[in-house]
Design an enzyme around this catalytic site. Sequence first.
Site, short mmCIF file in Angstrom:
data_model
loop_
_atom_site.label_atom_id
_atom_site.label_comp_id
_atom_site.label_asym_id
_atom_site.label_seq_id
_atom_site.Cartn_x
_atom_site.Cartn_y
_atom_site.Cartn_z
N TYR A 11 -13.42 8.35 -0.59
CA TYR A 11 -14.71 8.55 -1.28
C TYR A 11 -15.42 7.22 -1.53
O TYR A 11 -16.51 6.97 -1.00
CB TYR A 11 -14.41 9.31 -2.58
CG TYR A 11 -15.53 9.37 -3.59
CD1 TYR A 11 -16.84 9.67 -3.20
CD2 TYR A 11 -15.26 9.17 -4.94
CE1 TYR A 11 -17.85 9.75 -4.15
CE2 TYR A 11 -16.26 9.25 -5.89
CZ TYR A 11 -17.56 9.54 -5.49
OH TYR A 11 -18.55 9.61 -6.43
N LEU A 33 -5.62 8.19 6.55
CA LEU A 33 -6.15 9.56 6.45
C LEU A 33 -5.25 10.48 5.62
O LEU A 33 -5.28 11.70 5.79
CB LEU A 33 -6.42 10.16 7.84
CG LEU A 33 -7.48 9.41 8.67
CD1 LEU A 33 -7.72 10.12 10.02
CD2 LEU A 33 -8.81 9.32 7.93
N ILE A 52 -1.41 0.81 5.38
CA ILE A 52 -1.78 -0.49 4.83
C ILE A 52 -0.77 -1.59 5.25
O ILE A 52 -1.14 -2.75 5.45
CB ILE A 52 -1.91 -0.39 3.29
CG1 ILE A 52 -2.27 -1.72 2.65
CG2 ILE A 52 -0.70 0.14 2.62
CD1 ILE A 52 -3.64 -2.14 2.95
N TYR A 138 -0.24 5.18 -12.78
CA TYR A 138 -1.40 4.77 -11.99
C TYR A 138 -1.96 3.46 -12.57
O TYR A 138 -2.15 2.48 -11.84
CB TYR A 138 -2.47 5.87 -12.01
CG TYR A 138 -3.80 5.43 -11.47
CD1 TYR A 138 -3.91 4.93 -10.18
CD2 TYR A 138 -4.96 5.51 -12.25
CE1 TYR A 138 -5.14 4.50 -9.68
CE2 TYR A 138 -6.18 5.11 -11.76
CZ TYR A 138 -6.26 4.60 -10.48
OH TYR A 138 -7.48 4.18 -9.99
N LEU A 185 -13.41 15.62 -13.15
CA LEU A 185 -14.24 16.50 -13.98
C LEU A 185 -15.53 16.93 -13.30
O LEU A 185 -15.84 18.13 -13.29
CB LEU A 185 -14.56 15.77 -15.30
CG LEU A 185 -15.45 16.54 -16.26
CD1 LEU A 185 -14.78 17.83 -16.70
CD2 LEU A 185 -15.81 15.68 -17.47
N1 UDP Z 1 -11.02 16.86 -17.54
C1 UDP Z 1 -11.01 18.14 -18.05
N2 UDP Z 1 -10.85 19.19 -17.18
C2 UDP Z 1 -10.70 19.03 -15.83
C3 UDP Z 1 -10.72 17.70 -15.31
C4 UDP Z 1 -10.87 16.64 -16.19
O1 UDP Z 1 -11.12 18.33 -19.26
O2 UDP Z 1 -10.54 20.01 -15.11
C5 UDP Z 1 -11.19 15.71 -18.45
C6 UDP Z 1 -10.03 14.73 -18.41
O3 UDP Z 1 -9.03 15.13 -19.34
C7 UDP Z 1 -10.72 13.43 -18.81
C8 UDP Z 1 -12.13 13.59 -18.25
O4 UDP Z 1 -12.30 14.98 -18.02
O5 UDP Z 1 -10.81 13.35 -20.20
C9 UDP Z 1 -12.32 12.83 -16.96
O6 UDP Z 1 -11.25 13.15 -16.10
P1 UDP Z 1 -11.24 12.75 -14.58
O7 UDP Z 1 -10.00 13.33 -13.98
O8 UDP Z 1 -12.54 13.12 -13.95
O9 UDP Z 1 -11.17 11.16 -14.58
P2 UDP Z 1 -10.13 10.13 -15.28
O10 UDP Z 1 -10.75 9.79 -16.61
O11 UDP Z 1 -8.80 10.80 -15.38
O12 UDP Z 1 -10.11 8.99 -14.34
#
Ligand code: UDP
Length: 329
Positions: A11, A33, A52, A138, A185
């Site tokens: 992405y 990939l 890598i 991570y 999200l």
């Molecule tokens: N989140 C959520 N439901 C989902 C996916 C994510 O409530 O189905 C919340 C997640 O707990 C975090 C925020 O959305 O607080 C952003 O999550 P994302 O996975 O997009 O990014 P991260 O912050 O983990 O890098």
Amino acid sequence: MKVLVTGGAGYIGSVVTRVLIEDGHDVVVLDDLSTGHRDAVPAGVPFVHADIADAGDVLAREPFDGVLHFAAKSLVGESMNRPELYWATNVCGTRHLLDAMRRHSVPRLIFSSTAAVYGEGGPDGIGEDTPPRPTSPYGTSKLAVDLMISDECRAYPLGAVSLRYFNVAGAYGPCGERHRTETHLIPITLDVAAGRRPHLEIYGNDWPTPDGTCMRDYIHVLDLARAHVVALQHARPGHHAIYNLGNGRGFSVREVVAAVERVTGRRVPVTVAPRRPGDPAWLVADDSRARAELNWQPQADLDTIIADAWAFHQQRRHTDGLAGGGTTS
Ligand code: UDP
């Protein structure tokens, strides 16, 4: 410049590749990939399908001015269950890359780091000097790489810049989020808006935040990509610079849902689920160092980020026949 982009079929890597080309750079993409897509690499860009660990073979062929390193595993939740994958790919993979760069005298490295190295933040925004306390493997693995790069720059003439991304979203033309297993999200919420999922599960509504849902700082992938191009010019031999990239403003999960409803004109039903392990309550950037030293400014607000992600989502519905249910790729 002649640059190698590892993870350039992913992405963020694919958007950066596109912007580098538009800026006149000469790009080679290396990607295994495992999560990327071959068709995300712009036509005409040389593509090497490899791990890598094999980047040295590419660097041996001709002189490179720099490497932009995106190839990594990047899911917080997965890292909690399979930490070994994160140490192997992110840490050991980058170790191989640094050795190859040194062997072939590649002078510049731009590294895809993350706000996850900081752990829990707060409403005031996290600066680069905040002591890192990652809450997931991570984050730990990315922090380990940042430390490794600092050591490398102290001992050798490598010039490196680590860019610590907050929450990246949005799309740029044909490049957007299309993970095989989607956990983020905004794309999940857009799936709900499009009727491809019944509802969004909000991971916890009892966090210490204004509305009880987690606060994140969302940055448009194109703003992020432009920072990489600038950073390439800023890498100085023997120096490792670290910059946060965000918008400097937090939005709760519920605010993101409201923005998606506003932008798409669709309803997004939600349910409340348990907290997701590894999630901090607050991750908001103090990005003033990047603004001052890189002379970079994010342009897109949350609605623009969502509008571009929605346009990409709709476009994929037509090109890939995604009208039914299932995963995003
Ligand atoms: N989140 C959520 N439901 C989902 C996916 C994510 O409530 O189905 C919340 C997640 O707990 C975090 C925020 O959305 O607080 C952003 O999550 P994302 O996975 O997009 O990014 P991260 O912050 O983990 O890098």
